[in-house]
Design an enzyme around this catalytic site. Structure first.
Site, PDB file in Angstrom:
ATOM      1  CD  GLU A  25     -17.479 -41.887 109.970  1.00 45.50           C
ATOM      2  OE1 GLU A  25     -18.097 -42.184 108.926  1.00 45.50           O
ATOM      3  OE2 GLU A  25     -17.684 -40.839 110.608  1.00 45.50           O
ATOM      4  CE  LYS A 160     -17.436 -30.631 108.302  1.00 42.13           C
ATOM      5  NZ  LYS A 160     -17.313 -32.048 107.947  1.00 42.13           N
TER       6      LYS A 160
HETATM    7  N1  PSU Z   1     -20.198 -35.175 109.282  1.00 41.22           N
HETATM    8  C1  PSU Z   1     -18.921 -34.869 108.984  1.00 41.22           C
HETATM    9  N2  PSU Z   1     -18.179 -35.733 108.237  1.00 41.22           N
HETATM   10  C2  PSU Z   1     -18.697 -36.922 107.782  1.00 41.22           C
HETATM   11  C3  PSU Z   1     -20.047 -37.248 108.117  1.00 41.22           C
HETATM   12  C4  PSU Z   1     -20.754 -36.364 108.867  1.00 41.22           C
HETATM   13  O1  PSU Z   1     -18.457 -33.812 109.378  1.00 41.22           O
HETATM   14  O2  PSU Z   1     -17.985 -37.677 107.092  1.00 41.22           O
HETATM   15  C5  PSU Z   1     -20.625 -38.566 107.665  1.00 41.22           C
HETATM   16  C6  PSU Z   1     -20.593 -39.586 108.822  1.00 41.22           C
HETATM   17  O3  PSU Z   1     -20.313 -40.863 108.306  1.00 41.22           O
HETATM   18  C7  PSU Z   1     -22.014 -39.540 109.348  1.00 41.22           C
HETATM   19  C8  PSU Z   1     -22.791 -39.316 108.073  1.00 41.22           C
HETATM   20  O4  PSU Z   1     -22.421 -40.709 110.017  1.00 41.22           O
HETATM   21  O5  PSU Z   1     -21.993 -38.405 107.322  1.00 41.22           O
HETATM   22  C9  PSU Z   1     -24.169 -38.776 108.327  1.00 41.22           C
HETATM   23  O6  PSU Z   1     -24.912 -38.784 107.143  1.00 41.22           O
HETATM   24  P1  PSU Z   1     -26.479 -38.440 107.189  1.00 41.22           P
HETATM   25  O7  PSU Z   1     -26.564 -36.993 107.549  1.00 41.22           O
HETATM   26  O8  PSU Z   1     -26.956 -38.717 105.785  1.00 41.22           O
HETATM   27  O9  PSU Z   1     -27.096 -39.322 108.227  1.00 41.22           O
END
Ligand code: PSU
Ligand code: MN
Length: 323
Positions: A25, A160
């Protein structure tokens, strides 16, 4: 092939030959780590995938085109521009394509592009999930709903604990997404190996993961799988230290009214700042560990597919002989 999708020539050749490919990603590059660590990590992750016998396909939107596999200059530009590039999840893809814009793909959007390209395995750090307090905010990451509908195996270190990991597992269960512990019986919590949440599925080698993927999709169950791979023990962080930083980051987000798609990048940046370089080092280590496993899983899956092809050829010959 979707007319909006560009495969890097190396990725196209590997896919055509049935060789293993691993999707990566780009939100983690543009929004998840600071420059220049983000570029170094992205390059190391690609090298780690290669070292374990697969071709890396970093996924992003460039000029309104879906890209599977970036050239070195494209990867560098993405890392350098960082948060200036739109964070692209499922709902953002059509707008960015229509505008001819660039986007850094989240887990959800990366799964969509990987599936369009025919890539079945994807390595990242952590997935999005159900946020703490979601009973009021309804903040549930689109990553979970994508896992419910798009057939890609996502190798991650769990999620996390900025998230509510118990509720995250509940939502994955509701949507029928297998969560497979890799050599563990509990969900890993990113910086620490064990969240304390029990898992019902476990695999102990890449071939076992590949068999689960194959069974899932042979049954016509379109969903993805979460392959939860704990951070190597030597890179684990002290739980109390990471919990304190997460607690403070959540309190700051609350006080500043941070919400919506800004929430996760804000929390990630604050946790990283509050724990200094240690959390970044742990983050890099676990992503590399996931890249290595994903490459091995992609190789095992490619082998299984080739074997299945041979089996079907053999059995159709056998049935002709019988008739
Ligand atoms: N968790 C991490 N590192 C990240 C992300 C999540 O530890 O970089 C990023 C990923 O790209 C994930 C996104 O798909 O955040 C999720 O965002 P949201 O919670 O807004 O859906
Ligand atoms: Mn959200």
């Amino acid at each position: 092939m979707n007319p909006l999708l560009d495969l890097h020539p190396e990725v196209a050749a590997a896919l055509a030959a049935g060789q293993p490919v691993v999707a990566l990603e780009s939100t983690i590059v543009a929004h998840g780590m600071p420059w220049p660590h983000n570029l170094q990590t992205a390059q190391q992750v690609e090298a780690e995938v290669r070292r374990h016998g697969a071709v890396p396909a970093t996924i992003a939107l460039l000029g309104g085109r879906l890209k599977a596999g970036l050239g070195p200059d494209e990867l560098q530009a993405l890392a350098q521009r960082g948060p200036a590039i739109a964070k692209a999840s499922r709902r953002d893809l059509a707008r960015l394509v229509a505008e001819g814009a660039d986007g850094a793909t989240t887990v959800a959007a990366t799964m969509i592009v990987a599936a369009l390209a025919g890539i079945r395995v994807f390595a990242t750090g952590g997935i999005g999930g159900v946020h703490r307090g979601a009973a009021m905010t309804m903040d549930v990451s689109a990553d979970l709903l994508e896992l419910a509908r798009t057939p890609v195996a996502v190798v991650c270190a769990g999620a996390k604990s900025i998230l509510d990991l118990g509720l995250t597992l509940e939502v994955l269960e509701t949507h029928g997404v297998p969560v497979v512990g890799y050599r563990t019986n509990t969900l890993p919590a990113f910086y620490v190996r064990d969240s304390g949440h029990a898992l019902e599925q476990r695999a102990d080698d890449p071939a076992a993961v590949a068999r689960l993927m194959h069974a899932q999709w042979s049954l016509g169950l379109g969903a993805g799988l979460v392959i939860a791979n704990p951070i190597p023990a030597e890179h684990q962080m002290p739980r109390a230290r990471i919990d304190a930083a997460i607690g403070q980051a959540l309190a700051e987000a609350d006080a500043q009214g941070v919400q919506g798609k800004a929430s996760t990048p804000f929390l990630l940046a604050r946790v990283a700042a509050l724990t200094g370089g240690d959390s970044l080092a742990a983050n890099i280590a676990l992503v590399l560990n996931n890249a290595a496993l994903a490459a091995q899983v992609a190789a095992a899956y490619a082998q299984l597919e080739a074997g299945a092809g041979a089996y079907f050829t053999f059995s159709s010959k056998a049935s002709r002989r019988d008739s």
